[in-house]
Design an enzyme around this catalytic site. Structure first.
Site, mmCIF file in Angstrom:
data_model
loop_
_atom_site.group_PDB
_atom_site.id
_atom_site.type_symbol
_atom_site.label_atom_id
_atom_site.label_comp_id
_atom_site.label_asym_id
_atom_site.label_seq_id
_atom_site.Cartn_x
_atom_site.Cartn_y
_atom_site.Cartn_z
ATOM 1 N N PHE A 112 -0.194 -37.836 42.012
ATOM 2 C CA PHE A 112 -1.480 -38.480 41.754
ATOM 3 C C PHE A 112 -1.426 -39.992 41.841
ATOM 4 O O PHE A 112 -2.434 -40.655 42.088
ATOM 5 C CB PHE A 112 -2.027 -38.037 40.387
ATOM 6 C CG PHE A 112 -1.502 -38.809 39.203
ATOM 7 C CD1 PHE A 112 -2.297 -39.735 38.544
ATOM 8 C CD2 PHE A 112 -0.219 -38.596 38.720
ATOM 9 C CE1 PHE A 112 -1.830 -40.434 37.447
ATOM 10 C CE2 PHE A 112 0.252 -39.281 37.621
ATOM 11 C CZ PHE A 112 -0.557 -40.208 36.977
ATOM 12 N N LYS A 113 -0.243 -40.559 41.671
ATOM 13 C CA LYS A 113 -0.140 -42.009 41.681
ATOM 14 C C LYS A 113 -0.407 -42.592 43.059
ATOM 15 O O LYS A 113 -0.709 -43.786 43.188
ATOM 16 C CB LYS A 113 1.225 -42.428 41.137
ATOM 17 C CG LYS A 113 1.334 -42.057 39.656
ATOM 18 C CD LYS A 113 2.707 -42.247 39.068
ATOM 19 C CE LYS A 113 2.691 -41.766 37.604
ATOM 20 N NZ LYS A 113 3.979 -41.896 36.937
ATOM 21 N N ASP A 114 -0.332 -41.757 44.096
ATOM 22 C CA ASP A 114 -0.700 -42.221 45.431
ATOM 23 C C ASP A 114 -2.146 -42.709 45.465
ATOM 24 O O ASP A 114 -2.482 -43.619 46.228
ATOM 25 C CB ASP A 114 -0.548 -41.088 46.461
ATOM 26 C CG ASP A 114 0.899 -40.691 46.696
ATOM 27 O OD1 ASP A 114 1.794 -41.522 46.494
ATOM 28 O OD2 ASP A 114 1.134 -39.527 47.089
ATOM 29 N N LEU A 117 -2.269 -46.258 43.633
ATOM 30 C CA LEU A 117 -1.365 -47.233 44.237
ATOM 31 C C LEU A 117 -1.723 -47.537 45.691
ATOM 32 O O LEU A 117 -1.519 -48.659 46.159
ATOM 33 C CB LEU A 117 0.081 -46.756 44.118
ATOM 34 C CG LEU A 117 0.680 -46.999 42.726
ATOM 35 C CD1 LEU A 117 1.950 -46.197 42.518
ATOM 36 C CD2 LEU A 117 0.962 -48.486 42.521
ATOM 37 N N THR A 145 6.083 -42.733 40.086
ATOM 38 C CA THR A 145 5.540 -44.072 40.305
ATOM 39 C C THR A 145 6.316 -44.813 41.388
ATOM 40 O O THR A 145 5.724 -45.465 42.253
ATOM 41 C CB THR A 145 5.565 -44.899 39.003
ATOM 42 O OG1 THR A 145 4.778 -44.242 38.026
ATOM 43 C CG2 THR A 145 5.026 -46.295 39.230
#
Length: 486
Positions: A112-114, A117, A145
């Site tokens: 999900f951090k894509d 970010l 991350t």
């Protein structure tokens, strides 16, 4: 839109200032001075928007058009999501037994951090190109991350990224997604310590104001406001997908269950709630349960050690974004937050004031899940749906499966459920493909995409950080050496 520190000791900055900062100079975290409140008509209008459109609308509330013109913002967000595998960027899977799973993992690294970010990387590039400036990015990662941050800036000439990972505590795939990126601006350190230990040298370098200014240090951990801002869109999208109708008065409530590590995602949920979105939030953790104890008992205190669990990206003892949540709930009382966080920093133990704890427990529900609970949820979801959950998503599914069928006080979770009338959405932060050991532990068969299989044959590069070394000095020396080539 101005941003101020949760501890009140720093002057206000604009979005650009918050974007290029790590911790605020006074040790706090940047937050918008004012949270915009959306009316019913706006919510109804937004209800037909795509995920991309929701991100753009929300970002436009926190980034002034003078700073980033609206057409430029549109293009930046389009570029950010151009590498996502799903046409809708995110996807809601409606499964049996009322289990709604919002898949937030269709980006390059399957996490999900894509989402946040990739946007943050575009914002950085926009400002750096305008000002011909160079920055040094420091990231500590418990798993996802690091790889998402690397992918968001790899190959960029005006950014160098230094990532610290906990050697042996990430999955092999998570580690390979970082160490196989061979780029001049990517520097990966394999530290023999846990996630909280690798945060310490990063904090120390940010605290060295002269060093931080000289090398333009910044962070892409969820201390960075930009990441929180983008993640607010998850909640609006989940709400609009799961709410039965927006024609009723009052608007229907949707419960959103959030796997929680450092607390950035649940902070975004609290902001969405503050903006007027009618959601009920549940923060779910693994055996590292400091947030659960804080919600239930007001006990924001470290355990004796970090426990290694199947949901390894959530193996965190110091969820720094809790500071943002407490600031929100205190009515932006920076003096109180400064006092509380300094007390916690000194003793690693804090009992919340009664009024603040009451507000927290009214805002959040919580539960913790053991490895056995995680495995059980993964098995049940597969048996009922032939659908593989990652262990972090399974923490949310465990909460769902543990709820009773009617409104009652559930002894395990100490909260009231009204499941007959309130839909629920579980956020899924990663693909099961990244967690093959957990899938095997559940007695299931991993489904591995070819991009992930290919990682095992690729060249790797990393710098070891051994116990007994001064990690701060090693990192400082590497940054100074790399800067000679700027």
């Amino acid at each position: 839109m101005e941003y101020i520190s949760t501890r009140g000791g720093t002057g206000a900055v604009g979005f650009e200032g918050a974007l290029f900062s790590g911790y605020a100079p006074d040790g706090g975290l940047f937050m918008p001075r004012n949270i915009p409140l959306l009316d019913r008509d706006t919510l109804r209008r937004w209800s037909s928007f795509s995920y991309r459109e929701l991100v753009e609308e929300l970002c436009s509330l926190f980034i002034t058009a003078e700073l980033v013109p609206r057409n430029t913002l549109h293009d930046l967000i389009d570029r950010a999501f151009s590498r996502f595998r799903h046409k809708d960027v995110v996807h809601l899977s409606r499964l049996k037994d009322g289990l709604n799973v919002l898949e937030l993992w269709h980006g390059v690294t399957y996490a999900f951090k894509d989402l946040s970010l990739s946007c943050t990387g575009q914002f950085l590039q926009y400002f750096l190109e305008k000002k011909q400036k160079h920055v040094t990015i420091l990231v500590g990662t418990s798993g996802d991350t690091g790889s998402s941050a690397i992918e968001s800036v790899r190959g960029q000439k005006n950014m160098d990224i230094f990532v610290l990972l906990p050697k042996g505590l990430c999955t092999q795939i998570q580690e390979l997604q970082m160490t196989t990126v061979i780029e001049d601006n990517v520097h990966v350190f394999a530290a023999h310590g846990n996630s909280d230990e690798i945060d310490e040298p990063i904090k120390e370098l940010f605290a060295d104001v002269d060093f931080a200014r000289k090398y333009n240090l910044m962070s892409l951990n969820s201390i960075n406001w930009s990441r929180i801002m983008v993640q607010i869109a998850h909640y609006f999208y989940a709400y609009f997908k799961c709410a039965p109708s927006l024609d009723t008065t009052p608007l229907p409530v949707v419960e959103i269950v959030v796997p929680t590590g450092g607390g950035g995602n649940i902070t975004a949920g609290c902001i969405a709630q503050k903006m007027g979105l009618p959601i009920r939030l549940v923060t779910v953790v693994n055996s590292n349960d400091i947030i659960h104890r804080t919600v239930q008992h007001g006990d924001f205190s470290l355990s004796e050690s970090v426990k290694a669990t199947l949901a390894s990206a959530m193996d965190i003892q110091e969820p720094y974004n809790v500071e943002r949540i407490l600031w929100l709930l205190s009515g932006s009382d920076s003096l109180l937050i400064k006092t509380l966080m300094e007390r916690f920093s000194a003793s690693k133990s804090l009992k919340l004031p009664e009024d603040l704890h009451r507000k927290l427990s009214e805002t959040l529900r919580s539960c913790s899940a053991s490895d056995e609970d995680i495995v059980g949820a993964m098995r049940r979801c597969w048996e009922e749906n032939q659908y593989l959950l990652c262990p972090h998503s399974a923490v949310a599914a465990h909460y769902h499966y543990s709820q009773p069928d009617r409104a009652c006080l559930h002894p395990k979770f100490s909260c009231i459920s009204f499941l007959s009338s309130i839909p629920r959405c579980c956020l899924a932060p990663a693909s099961a493909a990244k967690f093959q050991d957990a899938v095997l532990r559940a007695g299931l068969v991993p489904q591995i995409p070819p991009e992930i299989t290919a990682l095992t044959a690729m060249e790797t590069r990393s710098i070891p950080l051994e116990q007994g070394q001064d990690w701060t000095q090693v990192l400082r020396g590497q940054i100074e050496a790399v800067s000679q080539h700027w």
